[in-house]
Write a protein that holds these residues in place. Structure first.
Motif, mmCIF file in Angstrom:
data_model
loop_
_atom_site.group_PDB
_atom_site.id
_atom_site.type_symbol
_atom_site.label_atom_id
_atom_site.label_comp_id
_atom_site.label_asym_id
_atom_site.label_seq_id
_atom_site.Cartn_x
_atom_site.Cartn_y
_atom_site.Cartn_z
ATOM 1 N N ILE A 70 -3.682 8.217 9.397
ATOM 2 C CA ILE A 70 -2.627 7.351 8.805
ATOM 3 C C ILE A 70 -3.204 6.233 8.570
ATOM 4 O O ILE A 70 -3.688 5.326 9.200
ATOM 5 N N GLU A 71 -3.156 6.012 7.131
ATOM 6 C CA GLU A 71 -3.782 4.543 6.505
ATOM 7 C C GLU A 71 -2.703 3.420 6.301
ATOM 8 O O GLU A 71 -3.120 2.382 6.439
ATOM 9 N N GLU A 72 -1.320 3.968 5.851
ATOM 10 C CA GLU A 72 -0.392 3.075 5.623
ATOM 11 C C GLU A 72 0.992 3.662 5.837
ATOM 12 O O GLU A 72 1.084 4.849 5.451
ATOM 13 N N GLU A 73 1.975 2.961 6.534
ATOM 14 C CA GLU A 73 3.301 3.694 6.516
ATOM 15 C C GLU A 73 4.157 2.554 6.432
ATOM 16 O O GLU A 73 4.644 1.641 7.272
ATOM 17 N N LYS A 81 0.398 6.267 3.125
ATOM 18 C CA LYS A 81 -0.740 6.848 2.863
ATOM 19 C C LYS A 81 -1.606 7.490 3.983
ATOM 20 O O LYS A 81 -1.392 6.803 4.893
ATOM 21 N N TYR A 82 -2.251 8.663 3.746
ATOM 22 C CA TYR A 82 -3.082 9.315 4.718
ATOM 23 C C TYR A 82 -4.253 10.011 3.969
ATOM 24 O O TYR A 82 -4.192 10.435 3.063
ATOM 25 N N SER A 83 -5.336 10.501 4.950
ATOM 26 C CA SER A 83 -6.342 11.390 4.625
ATOM 27 C C SER A 83 -6.641 12.478 5.516
ATOM 28 O O SER A 83 -6.357 12.249 6.833
ATOM 29 N N TYR A 100 -3.964 11.184 0.290
ATOM 30 C CA TYR A 100 -2.690 11.184 -0.279
ATOM 31 C C TYR A 100 -2.203 9.876 -0.131
ATOM 32 O O TYR A 100 -2.191 9.044 0.882
ATOM 33 N N GLU A 101 -1.237 9.546 -1.308
ATOM 34 C CA GLU A 101 -0.378 8.363 -1.255
ATOM 35 C C GLU A 101 0.931 9.006 -1.895
ATOM 36 O O GLU A 101 1.019 9.256 -3.116
#
Length: 159
Positions: A70-73, A81-83, A100-101
């Motif tokens: 998880i990169e941004e929530e 945003k996650y990868s 993905y965003e």
């Protein structure tokens, strides 16, 4: 390393906050897709940004597991945003990761519009084909459509 990026914008009947909350949930995937997702386990972190989650896939499926970072929530702006950083799909397509965003906003009819940006990061000199990008796009849209259908059938979820 080559990167292929695609964008899509889809409209859904469910309001944006409900869609965002459902996609960010750790316990809904196995309820929404009981024939596919066995469970979601937080391996590192508290489930928010920086966390790594492992999705265990039911044995009958092609993929056995996938790890997401998880990169941004952003709950205010409804941005997730996650990868995908590990799993069978990456190995099969020789990808380093898939990012993905998703950005949700209200649509005029009371539903939502989701803009999705996907980046397929190939390993080394491997080229990502148009067919791989199209398959990935269709897969993501299918997942989000499944979430939409579940929320429409379960009006008390993610309010």
């Amino acid at each position: 390393m080559g990167v292929v990026t695609y964008e899509s914008e889809e409209t859904y009947a469910v309001p944006p906050a409900r869609m965002f909350n459902a996609l960010a949930s750790d316990n809904l995937p196995s309820k929404i897709f009981p024939d596919v997702v066995k469970n979601v386990e937080v391996l590192e972190g508290n489930g928010g940004p920086g966390s790594i989650k492992k999705f265990t896939i039911v044995e009958g499926g092609q993929v056995k597991y996938a790890k997401h970072k998880i990169e941004e929530e952003d709950k205010v702006n409804l941005k997730l945003k996650y990868s995908v950083i590990e799993g069978n799909d990456l190995a099969d397509y020789k990808l380093e990761k898939i990012s993905y965003e998703h950005q949700w906003r209200a649509s005029p009819n009371g539903g939502s519009i989701c803009k999705t940006i996907c980046k397929l990061h190939a390993k080394g000199e491997v080229e990502v084909t148009e067919e791989q990008a199209k398959a990935g796009k269709e897969k993501v849209i299918g997942v989000v459509k499944g979430v939409e259908a579940y929320l429409q059938a379960n009006l008390d979820v993610c309010n």
